[in-house]
Write a protein that holds these residues in place. Structure first.
Motif, mmCIF file in Angstrom:
data_model
loop_
_atom_site.group_PDB
_atom_site.id
_atom_site.type_symbol
_atom_site.label_atom_id
_atom_site.label_comp_id
_atom_site.label_asym_id
_atom_site.label_seq_id
_atom_site.Cartn_x
_atom_site.Cartn_y
_atom_site.Cartn_z
ATOM 1 N N SER A 1 6.023 -1.370 -7.242
ATOM 2 C CA SER A 1 6.648 -0.047 -7.175
ATOM 3 C C SER A 1 5.599 1.049 -7.043
ATOM 4 O O SER A 1 5.765 2.007 -6.274
ATOM 5 N N GLN A 2 4.489 0.910 -7.752
ATOM 6 C CA GLN A 2 3.405 1.892 -7.659
ATOM 7 C C GLN A 2 2.761 1.868 -6.277
ATOM 8 O O GLN A 2 2.437 2.916 -5.707
ATOM 9 N N VAL A 3 2.579 0.663 -5.724
ATOM 10 C CA VAL A 3 1.999 0.538 -4.377
ATOM 11 C C VAL A 3 2.908 1.198 -3.353
ATOM 12 O O VAL A 3 2.444 1.970 -2.504
ATOM 13 N N TYR A 4 4.192 0.912 -3.427
ATOM 14 C CA TYR A 4 5.138 1.534 -2.496
ATOM 15 C C TYR A 4 5.148 3.052 -2.653
ATOM 16 O O TYR A 4 5.250 3.798 -1.668
ATOM 17 N N GLY A 5 5.013 3.512 -3.894
ATOM 18 C CA GLY A 5 4.966 4.962 -4.115
ATOM 19 C C GLY A 5 3.745 5.587 -3.469
ATOM 20 O O GLY A 5 3.819 6.665 -2.862
ATOM 21 N N ASP A 6 2.589 4.899 -3.582
ATOM 22 C CA ASP A 6 1.363 5.390 -2.947
ATOM 23 C C ASP A 6 1.529 5.471 -1.432
ATOM 24 O O ASP A 6 1.125 6.462 -0.795
ATOM 25 N N LEU A 7 2.114 4.425 -0.840
ATOM 26 C CA LEU A 7 2.266 4.364 0.617
ATOM 27 C C LEU A 7 3.296 5.383 1.115
ATOM 28 O O LEU A 7 3.141 5.943 2.203
ATOM 29 N N PRO B 1 -13.315 -8.323 -6.172
ATOM 30 C CA PRO B 1 -13.747 -7.371 -7.193
ATOM 31 C C PRO B 1 -12.932 -6.075 -7.208
ATOM 32 O O PRO B 1 -13.466 -5.008 -7.487
ATOM 33 N N ILE B 2 -11.661 -6.145 -6.856
ATOM 34 C CA ILE B 2 -10.785 -4.966 -6.884
ATOM 35 C C ILE B 2 -9.443 -5.383 -7.464
ATOM 36 O O ILE B 2 -9.085 -6.563 -7.464
ATOM 37 N N SER B 3 -8.692 -4.396 -7.938
ATOM 38 C CA SER B 3 -7.421 -4.691 -8.597
ATOM 39 C C SER B 3 -6.389 -5.214 -7.601
ATOM 40 O O SER B 3 -6.483 -4.979 -6.390
ATOM 41 N N ILE B 4 -5.397 -5.899 -8.125
ATOM 42 C CA ILE B 4 -4.309 -6.416 -7.282
ATOM 43 C C ILE B 4 -3.563 -5.260 -6.629
ATOM 44 O O ILE B 4 -3.153 -5.346 -5.467
ATOM 45 N N ARG B 5 -3.389 -4.174 -7.370
ATOM 46 C CA ARG B 5 -2.696 -3.012 -6.805
ATOM 47 C C ARG B 5 -3.450 -2.481 -5.591
ATOM 48 O O ARG B 5 -2.854 -2.189 -4.548
ATOM 49 N N GLN B 6 -4.778 -2.345 -5.683
ATOM 50 C CA GLN B 6 -5.582 -1.873 -4.560
ATOM 51 C C GLN B 6 -5.519 -2.850 -3.386
ATOM 52 O O GLN B 6 -5.434 -2.439 -2.233
ATOM 53 N N GLN B 7 -5.566 -4.138 -3.703
ATOM 54 C CA GLN B 7 -5.500 -5.141 -2.641
ATOM 55 C C GLN B 7 -4.190 -5.039 -1.876
ATOM 56 O O GLN B 7 -4.173 -5.043 -0.644
ATOM 57 N N LEU B 8 -3.105 -4.977 -2.618
ATOM 58 C CA LEU B 8 -1.789 -4.968 -1.976
ATOM 59 C C LEU B 8 -1.596 -3.700 -1.148
ATOM 60 O O LEU B 8 -1.104 -3.747 -0.013
ATOM 61 N N LYS B 9 -2.014 -2.563 -1.711
ATOM 62 C CA LYS B 9 -1.921 -1.307 -0.972
ATOM 63 C C LYS B 9 -2.776 -1.358 0.289
ATOM 64 O O LYS B 9 -2.330 -0.983 1.381
ATOM 65 N N GLY B 10 -4.024 -1.838 0.162
ATOM 66 C CA GLY B 10 -4.917 -1.914 1.316
ATOM 67 C C GLY B 10 -4.405 -2.867 2.375
ATOM 68 O O GLY B 10 -4.501 -2.589 3.578
ATOM 69 N N LEU B 11 -3.839 -3.999 1.940
ATOM 70 C CA LEU B 11 -3.332 -4.980 2.892
ATOM 71 C C LEU B 11 -2.197 -4.403 3.724
ATOM 72 O O LEU B 11 -2.167 -4.546 4.955
#
Length: 323
Positions: free
Chosen positions: A54-60, A10-20
């Motif tokens: 790219s957005q996930v990497y930017g967040d991290l 129940p969460i976005s792919i972006r959130q999943q990838l960042k959290g993982l």
């Protein structure tokens, strides 16, 4: 590591990838200096648009967890563990003393009482030697107390370890002052920047956390035919929990996930044989059928990081105090 995305969560792919990636760094599955796939490579593996990666990497990168160097690609940053604040300046020391005076006055101590107490403590330290003060900063009171206990047992009598939550530090100025005056503040890798920002001038070190032996044994003993439900308060923690369950219970095939605060959790809970819940989500156990087995997904501080990162700093503190 395998970047496995569950499109039914129940969460976005972006959130999943960042959290993982974030929790893999915090738990030691991704080591400092380890290379990460390029944006296009990871996008192809996961089956998402390169912009999402790219957005996930930017967040991290914004959290200081990964870094990109020209010609070397993207890798896990080492600065979040190695970066330690310098010795506090005189004005910071003044603020700590003022906070101590305020706390003493709030307890009803007179100025003479407070001065006598400080002199008595100084005399005791001179006679017995100084124990280093360590604060373990976490998210939930119960788990944080467990983390502090593990660290204290590893350090022995040379240090005292006090558990504190981020919420308590932000809410109570006296708690914040006590944390800021500690010789060392310990927290998670992915919380290093946040803790350092709320405790300016404090010496902050981040360590990894691993599933406890108890958790590993419990996961391994799950019935292969059991219907397993993962529940976490923070949805981004679900992917790393899923990876942990599949690592220690690879025989489990019926595995679902739900956020503790979502409306799906109670419904999914009623159709499960085993619930694996993250620390801080104990509420999911309320009204649980007696036939359902509950396993808390407990992390403990990585013993190697305690020996490698914390012990030398404690020894350095003791050495300076003896001079």
């Amino acid at each position: 590591m395998e970047f496995k995305i569950d499109r039914d969560l129940p969460i976005s792919i972006r959130q999943q990838l960042k959290g993982l990636i974030e929790y893999s760094i915090a738990c030691g599955d991704l080591a400092v200096g380890e290379a990460l796939p390029s944006v296009r490579d990871l996008a192809a593996r996961v089956g998402v648009a390169p912009m999402t990666v790219s957005q996930v990497y930017g967040d991290l990168k914004g959290l200081g967890l990964i870094e990109t160097r020209a010609g070397a690609g993207t890798s896990v940053a080492g600065s979040s563990q190695a970066r330690l604040a310098g010795r506090p300046d005189l004005m910071t020391l003044h603020r700590r003393i003022d906070a101590l005076i305020d706390e003493g006055m709030a307890l009803g101590l007179r100025a003479s009482d407070l001065a006598a107490l400080i002199h008595a403590r100084l005399a005791s330290r001179a006679r017995l030697g100084r124990s280093a003060s360590v604060v373990m900063v976490g998210l939930f009171a119960g788990p944080t107390a467990r983390y502090a206990h593990v660290i204290a047992a590893r350090l022995g009598q040379g240090a005292t370890v006090e558990p504190m939550t981020i919420d308590a530090i932000l809410r109570d100025p006296a708690v914040q002052a006590r944390a800021a005056s500690a010789d060392l503040v310990v927290t998670f890798v992915n919380r290093h920047r946040e803790v350092a920002s709320i405790l300016p001038g404090a010496r902050v070190v981040s360590i990894r956390f691993i599933p406890s032996e108890e958790t590993r044994r419990a996961l391994a003993s799950i019935d292969p035919m059991g219907r397993v439900l993962l529940v976490a308060r923070f949805p981004e923690f679900l992917p790393i929990m899923r990876a942990g369950v599949l690592r220690f219970a690879p025989h489990v095939s019926n595995l679902r996930s739900a956020g503790a605060g979502s409306g799906d959790a109670p419904l999914a809970r009623d159709d499960a044989d085993v619930i694996v819940f993250a620390s801080g989500t104990d509420s999911v156990l309320s009204g649980l059928k007696a036939s359902v087995r509950a396993i808390e997904y407990i992390h403990i501080p990585e013993p190697g990081d305690i020996d490698r990162l914390i012990v030398p700093l404690i020894q350095d503190t003791a050495s300076k105090a003896a001079k």
